[in-house]
Write a protein that holds these residues in place. Structure first.
Motif, PDB file in Angstrom:
ATOM      1  N   ARG A 217     -37.490  -5.418 -35.228  1.00 17.35           N
ATOM      2  CA  ARG A 217     -36.966  -5.953 -33.959  1.00 17.35           C
ATOM      3  C   ARG A 217     -35.440  -5.843 -33.949  1.00 17.35           C
ATOM      4  O   ARG A 217     -34.805  -5.653 -34.988  1.00 17.35           O
ATOM      5  N   VAL A 218     -34.895  -5.994 -32.739  1.00 18.46           N
ATOM      6  CA  VAL A 218     -33.446  -5.931 -32.535  1.00 18.46           C
ATOM      7  C   VAL A 218     -33.026  -7.123 -31.688  1.00 18.46           C
ATOM      8  O   VAL A 218     -33.642  -7.408 -30.652  1.00 18.46           O
ATOM      9  N   LYS A 219     -32.003  -7.817 -32.129  1.00 18.23           N
ATOM     10  CA  LYS A 219     -31.417  -8.890 -31.332  1.00 18.23           C
ATOM     11  C   LYS A 219     -30.047  -8.421 -30.846  1.00 18.23           C
ATOM     12  O   LYS A 219     -29.120  -8.243 -31.636  1.00 18.23           O
ATOM     13  N   PHE A 220     -29.957  -8.189 -29.553  1.00 22.47           N
ATOM     14  CA  PHE A 220     -28.730  -7.694 -28.937  1.00 22.47           C
ATOM     15  C   PHE A 220     -28.401  -8.622 -27.772  1.00 22.47           C
ATOM     16  O   PHE A 220     -28.660  -8.329 -26.616  1.00 22.47           O
ATOM     17  N   ASP A 221     -27.849  -9.781 -28.097  1.00 23.30           N
ATOM     18  CA  ASP A 221     -27.633 -10.874 -27.138  1.00 23.30           C
ATOM     19  C   ASP A 221     -26.469 -10.533 -26.209  1.00 23.30           C
ATOM     20  O   ASP A 221     -25.329 -10.404 -26.646  1.00 23.30           O
ATOM     21  N   ILE A 328     -33.722  -0.053 -23.126  1.00 24.24           N
ATOM     22  CA  ILE A 328     -34.851  -0.978 -22.971  1.00 24.24           C
ATOM     23  C   ILE A 328     -36.160  -0.208 -22.787  1.00 24.24           C
ATOM     24  O   ILE A 328     -37.181  -0.511 -23.426  1.00 24.24           O
ATOM     25  N   LYS A 329     -36.124   0.815 -21.953  1.00 27.59           N
ATOM     26  CA  LYS A 329     -37.317   1.613 -21.665  1.00 27.59           C
ATOM     27  C   LYS A 329     -37.804   2.346 -22.917  1.00 27.59           C
ATOM     28  O   LYS A 329     -38.996   2.317 -23.243  1.00 27.59           O
ATOM     29  N   ASN A 337     -39.276  -4.291 -30.229  1.00 29.57           N
ATOM     30  CA  ASN A 337     -38.800  -5.418 -29.438  1.00 29.57           C
ATOM     31  C   ASN A 337     -37.276  -5.524 -29.496  1.00 29.57           C
ATOM     32  O   ASN A 337     -36.699  -5.619 -30.567  1.00 29.57           O
ATOM     33  N   ILE A 338     -36.636  -5.472 -28.318  1.00 31.52           N
ATOM     34  CA  ILE A 338     -35.199  -5.720 -28.217  1.00 31.52           C
ATOM     35  C   ILE A 338     -34.985  -6.978 -27.385  1.00 31.52           C
ATOM     36  O   ILE A 338     -35.382  -7.041 -26.230  1.00 31.52           O
ATOM     37  N   GLU A 339     -34.358  -7.961 -27.998  1.00 29.48           N
ATOM     38  CA  GLU A 339     -34.069  -9.223 -27.315  1.00 29.48           C
ATOM     39  C   GLU A 339     -32.617  -9.212 -26.846  1.00 29.48           C
ATOM     40  O   GLU A 339     -31.692  -9.214 -27.664  1.00 29.48           O
ATOM     41  N   THR A 340     -32.413  -9.183 -25.511  1.00 34.71           N
ATOM     42  CA  THR A 340     -31.049  -9.166 -24.978  1.00 34.71           C
ATOM     43  C   THR A 340     -30.679 -10.486 -24.293  1.00 34.71           C
ATOM     44  O   THR A 340     -29.506 -10.725 -24.024  1.00 34.71           O
ATOM     45  N   LYS A 341     -31.681 -11.300 -23.990  1.00 31.69           N
ATOM     46  CA  LYS A 341     -31.496 -12.612 -23.337  1.00 31.69           C
ATOM     47  C   LYS A 341     -30.911 -12.509 -21.943  1.00 31.69           C
ATOM     48  O   LYS A 341     -30.336 -13.476 -21.428  1.00 31.69           O
ATOM     49  N   ILE A 342     -31.061 -11.336 -21.317  1.00 28.94           N
ATOM     50  CA  ILE A 342     -30.639 -11.178 -19.928  1.00 28.94           C
ATOM     51  C   ILE A 342     -31.657 -10.325 -19.189  1.00 28.94           C
ATOM     52  O   ILE A 342     -32.444  -9.599 -19.808  1.00 28.94           O
ATOM     53  N   ASP A 343     -31.632 -10.407 -17.868  1.00 26.37           N
ATOM     54  CA  ASP A 343     -32.364  -9.462 -17.032  1.00 26.37           C
ATOM     55  C   ASP A 343     -31.486  -8.238 -16.809  1.00 26.37           C
ATOM     56  O   ASP A 343     -30.252  -8.318 -16.859  1.00 26.37           O
ATOM     57  N   SER A 344     -32.123  -7.132 -16.502  1.00 24.36           N
ATOM     58  CA  SER A 344     -31.377  -5.891 -16.291  1.00 24.36           C
ATOM     59  C   SER A 344     -30.304  -6.041 -15.220  1.00 24.36           C
ATOM     60  O   SER A 344     -29.203  -5.515 -15.347  1.00 24.36           O
ATOM     61  N   LEU A 373     -27.231   1.621 -30.207  1.00 27.71           N
ATOM     62  CA  LEU A 373     -28.651   1.288 -30.030  1.00 27.71           C
ATOM     63  C   LEU A 373     -29.336   2.271 -29.081  1.00 27.71           C
ATOM     64  O   LEU A 373     -30.497   2.650 -29.292  1.00 27.71           O
ATOM     65  N   HIS A 374     -28.641   2.692 -28.064  1.00 23.38           N
ATOM     66  CA  HIS A 374     -29.193   3.680 -27.129  1.00 23.38           C
ATOM     67  C   HIS A 374     -29.481   4.987 -27.875  1.00 23.38           C
ATOM     68  O   HIS A 374     -30.530   5.613 -27.663  1.00 23.38           O
ATOM     69  N   MET A 375     -28.565   5.400 -28.730  1.00 29.27           N
ATOM     70  CA  MET A 375     -28.769   6.614 -29.516  1.00 29.27           C
ATOM     71  C   MET A 375     -30.025   6.501 -30.377  1.00 29.27           C
ATOM     72  O   MET A 375     -30.867   7.405 -30.411  1.00 29.27           O
ATOM     73  N   VAL A 376     -30.153   5.367 -31.078  1.00 28.77           N
ATOM     74  CA  VAL A 376     -31.293   5.173 -31.974  1.00 28.77           C
ATOM     75  C   VAL A 376     -32.608   5.168 -31.203  1.00 28.77           C
ATOM     76  O   VAL A 376     -33.589   5.827 -31.595  1.00 28.77           O
TER      77      VAL A 376
END
Length: 413
Positions: A217-221, A328-329, A337-344, A373-376
């Motif tokens: 998982r990734v946490k990207f707050d 995200i897509k 799972n990427i947790e950003t804690k926001i809506d797009s 993260l986008h690259m990965v």
């Protein structure tokens, strides 16, 4: 920051003390024939305590009490670690005849070795070659001469492989042993030899068993707090969690190299249950890894080339909004799972708020993190992502030879 006997000690300073203490206790064992059967035995040994008092001191004040029962949990934890290290080192190196026990002592092996690899190979940081914290040596000048003889010749003709060959030989012969140290959390210390033989390298390269890491998982707050000039992001980093067979093993922290001004990213690993970090991935090697097969990508890590204020961000906001949505897509498609804690829909407004807030350099760092993260997440398949993450953790730990032929060392953990 550690606090002992009411005295605050910076983590880096306390780490040096811990490592010097381990080296000193090794000296007590190999030179003075001290044998301890418990942490309490160390406290009871007057000669050993006197040596430790010269190490664990700040502003002429003692950090430890050296009294039983232990009155400080941190003191107890480290004395138990010293005992477990002592026992394991004696088990593994019972036939060794060490006489030098060095942790960056003036004129010591570590300082000499750092100077040598910089002179011959342009390696400016010893940890970029080998993360050993202390060195155990049987004969000071003899082994230095052996190493120099192996790599002697006109500048530029030597190779890291030649250095590694003699360092592995000296390690196997128990003549020059570099040890990486961690706080011992288990009942017993564990010992592992790293980068010492083909069997180890093949296990690393096959990525099986203990080396079969998966990105869990990734946490990207990207949530914010405050208003106006007091606004800021809730966190300064992105955290990537890796596991083996569903069990969390390690984490990456991706953040600015400093949090008080504009800076490039650093990538640092932390192991489960370990007080000490696994280490930072050398950024030049991250660039090399990322550019190679099968990734064929570019590690973008120049903070000055990214938006530094809200006006610069607004000119490129569509680019970064698209990047966020694609991240995200792609993660969802690969079931990561990427947790950003926001809506797009909040991405742009939160970035604008942070750029206008108290720490615009953190907003800049978040864009670097997003780009990474986008690259990965854009890699062709999830197996490539897992492989990339595994290669990164190897770089943090200075393991393997895929990107760089790291040197041999022992790991006590």
């Amino acid at each position: 920051m550690a606090k002992l006997n009411g005295i605050n000690v910076q983590d880096a300073v306390f780490t040096v003390m811990q490592e010097k203490a381990t080296a000193f206790i090794c000296k007590q064992a190999f030179v003075n024939n001290k044998r301890f059967n418990s942490a309490q035995d160390i406290v009871k040994d007057k000669d050993t305590v006197n040596g430790l008092k010269e190490i664990f001191v700040k502003d002429q004040k003692q950090l430890f009490n050296y009294a039983l029962p232990f009155s400080q949990k941190t003191e107890q934890n480290w004395f138990e670690t010293f005992y477990k290290q002592h026992k394991k080192i004696l088990d593994e190196f019972s036939a060794a005849k060490f006489t030098v026990f060095d942790r960056d002592d003036k004129g010591g092996f570590m300082m000499w070795f750092m100077k040598t690899i910089k002179t011959y190979f342009g390696i400016s940081s010893k940890d970029s070659y080998n993360p050993a914290d202390i060195w155990l040596i049987d004969k000071k000048e003899v082994n230095r001469n052996i190493i120099l003889k192996e790599i002697d010749g006109p500048k530029g003709t030597q190779t890291i492989e030649e250095l590694n060959s003699i360092m592995r030989k000296l390690y196997r012969e128990r003549k020059v042993v570099g040890l990486s140290l961690k706080l011992i959390s288990g009942q017993q210390a564990k010992y592992q030899e790293v980068n010492l033989d083909d069997k180890f390298f093949k296990a690393v390269e096959n990525k099986k068993g203990e080396f079969d890491y998966k990105l869990m998982r990734v946490k990207f707050d990207l949530s914010t707090y405050g208003k106006g000039k007091s606004a800021d992001f809730s966190t300064q980093d992105a955290v990537l969690t890796l596991g083996i067979k569903g069990t969390e093993i390690a984490k990456f922290q991706v953040k600015g190299n400093t949090t008080s001004r504009l800076s490039n990213l650093k990538i640092e690993g932390t192991g489960r249950g370990e007080a000490a970090r696994l280490g930072k991935a050398p950024l030049a090697l991250v660039t090399k890894l990322t550019a190679g097969k099968p990734y064929n990508s570019k590690f973008l890590n120049d903070a000055k080339s990214f938006p530094k204020n809200v006006d610069e961000f607004n000119k490129q906001m569509n680019k970064y909004k698209t990047m966020y949505n694609e991240m995200i897509k792609n993660a969802a498609m690969k079931k990561i799972n990427i947790e950003t804690k926001i809506d797009s829909k909040d991405f742009v407004s939160n970035m604008q708020k942070a750029f206008d807030g108290r720490s615009p350099w953190i907003a800049n760092s978040k864009l670097l993190q997003l780009t990474f993260l986008h690259m990965v997440m854009s890699y062709k398949n999830v197996d490539n992502i897992h492989e990339y993450m595994t290669d990164l953790i190897f770089l943090c730990q200075k393991i393997g030879r895929k990107v760089f032929p790291f040197g041999p060392f022992g790991k006590l953990y």
